[in-house]
Write a protein that holds these residues in place. Structure first.
Motif, PDB file in Angstrom:
ATOM      1  N   GLU A  57      54.055   5.231  42.774  1.00 55.41           N
ATOM      2  CA  GLU A  57      54.746   6.150  41.942  1.00 55.41           C
ATOM      3  C   GLU A  57      55.161   5.528  40.552  1.00 55.41           C
ATOM      4  O   GLU A  57      55.169   6.183  39.492  1.00 55.41           O
ATOM      5  CB  GLU A  57      56.211   6.535  42.421  1.00 55.41           C
ATOM      6  CG  GLU A  57      55.911   7.563  43.740  1.00 55.41           C
ATOM      7  CD  GLU A  57      57.255   7.784  44.333  1.00 55.41           C
ATOM      8  OE1 GLU A  57      58.147   7.425  43.754  1.00 55.41           O
ATOM      9  OE2 GLU A  57      56.984   8.444  45.385  1.00 55.41           O
ATOM     10  N   GLN A  60      51.987   4.872  38.470  1.00 57.20           N
ATOM     11  CA  GLN A  60      51.744   6.383  37.816  1.00 57.20           C
ATOM     12  C   GLN A  60      52.499   6.915  36.965  1.00 57.20           C
ATOM     13  O   GLN A  60      51.801   7.311  35.812  1.00 57.20           O
ATOM     14  CB  GLN A  60      51.558   7.335  39.292  1.00 57.20           C
ATOM     15  CG  GLN A  60      51.055   8.686  38.973  1.00 57.20           C
ATOM     16  CD  GLN A  60      49.801   8.786  38.681  1.00 57.20           C
ATOM     17  OE1 GLN A  60      48.764   8.290  39.139  1.00 57.20           O
ATOM     18  NE2 GLN A  60      49.242   9.619  37.548  1.00 57.20           N
ATOM     19  N   ASN A  64      50.933   7.882  33.177  1.00 53.45           N
ATOM     20  CA  ASN A  64      51.413   9.041  32.520  1.00 53.45           C
ATOM     21  C   ASN A  64      52.017   8.943  31.384  1.00 53.45           C
ATOM     22  O   ASN A  64      51.705   9.645  30.260  1.00 53.45           O
ATOM     23  CB  ASN A  64      52.449   9.895  33.616  1.00 53.45           C
ATOM     24  CG  ASN A  64      51.415  10.476  34.806  1.00 53.45           C
ATOM     25  OD1 ASN A  64      50.298  10.427  34.866  1.00 53.45           O
ATOM     26  ND2 ASN A  64      52.335  10.832  35.792  1.00 53.45           N
ATOM     27  N   GLN A  96      44.636   1.277  39.176  1.00 56.42           N
ATOM     28  CA  GLN A  96      45.668   1.899  40.146  1.00 56.42           C
ATOM     29  C   GLN A  96      44.703   2.656  41.281  1.00 56.42           C
ATOM     30  O   GLN A  96      45.341   2.430  42.495  1.00 56.42           O
ATOM     31  CB  GLN A  96      46.362   3.229  39.276  1.00 56.42           C
ATOM     32  CG  GLN A  96      47.223   3.980  40.185  1.00 56.42           C
ATOM     33  CD  GLN A  96      48.197   4.844  39.392  1.00 56.42           C
ATOM     34  OE1 GLN A  96      48.058   5.201  38.089  1.00 56.42           O
ATOM     35  NE2 GLN A  96      49.088   5.518  39.923  1.00 56.42           N
TER      36      GLN A  96
END
Length: 167
Positions: A57, A60, A64, A96
């Protein structure tokens, strides 16, 4: 003549003796889920999974954020800088993805490593019960598909639990 009669008795008695042998069955899933070692292993695996999820998370979110920044600035950046940032984003996405694969493999290995001693302990208990009960075979319905179990087969699941000290 006596030898022939003795031979006939032996020939008929052997199959009857073999038929009198004891077959048993059990369900290892019922036993494993209540073993304290299994409960601890599940908790450890869950904690490990949570750490991997948090890291995924975090990366990510970072990815983002960088994508958003790039999209907002893309029109104002010189071509070579825009290409370099795109390449950085692609590399970041690839890292990732690699991390996710590594995490999955690590979780699989950790699960296998955790289950080996649990199944060893279970198998030792099954063998002890089999010897105590005088069974020829103890079939594990959870690990081996058996389409039919007759009424003559004895269910020793509770005895295996007792052997392991589980109520």
């Amino acid at each position: 003549m006596l030898k022939k009669i003795a031979l006939l008795v032996v020939l008929f008695a052997l199959p009857l003796g073999a038929m009198a042998q004891k077959f048993a069955h059990m369900n290892s899933q019922e036993v494993i889920v209540v073993m304290p070692e299994y409960t601890k292993a599940q908790a450890d695996l869950e904690a490990m999974s949570k750490k991997y999820s948090q890291e995924m998370e975090r990366t990510q979110s970072e990815f983002n954020k960088k994508v958003q920044e790039f999209q907002q600035q893309a029109d104002s950046l010189p071509r070579n800088i825009a290409e370099r940032r795109q390449k950085e984003l692609q590399e970041m996405a690839q890292r990732q993805e690699e991390f996710q694969q590594e995490a999955y493999q690590s979780m699989q290995k950790a699960q296998q490593d955790a289950l080996v001693p649990i199944y060893k302990k279970l198998d030792d208990a099954i063998q002890a019960v089999g010897k105590a009960e005088g069974a020829i075979y103890i079939f594990d319905l959870a690990r081996t598909p058996i389409p039919y179990v007759g009424a003559e087969s004895v269910d020793v699941t509770s005895k295996v639990k007792t052997q392991l000290g589980i109520k």
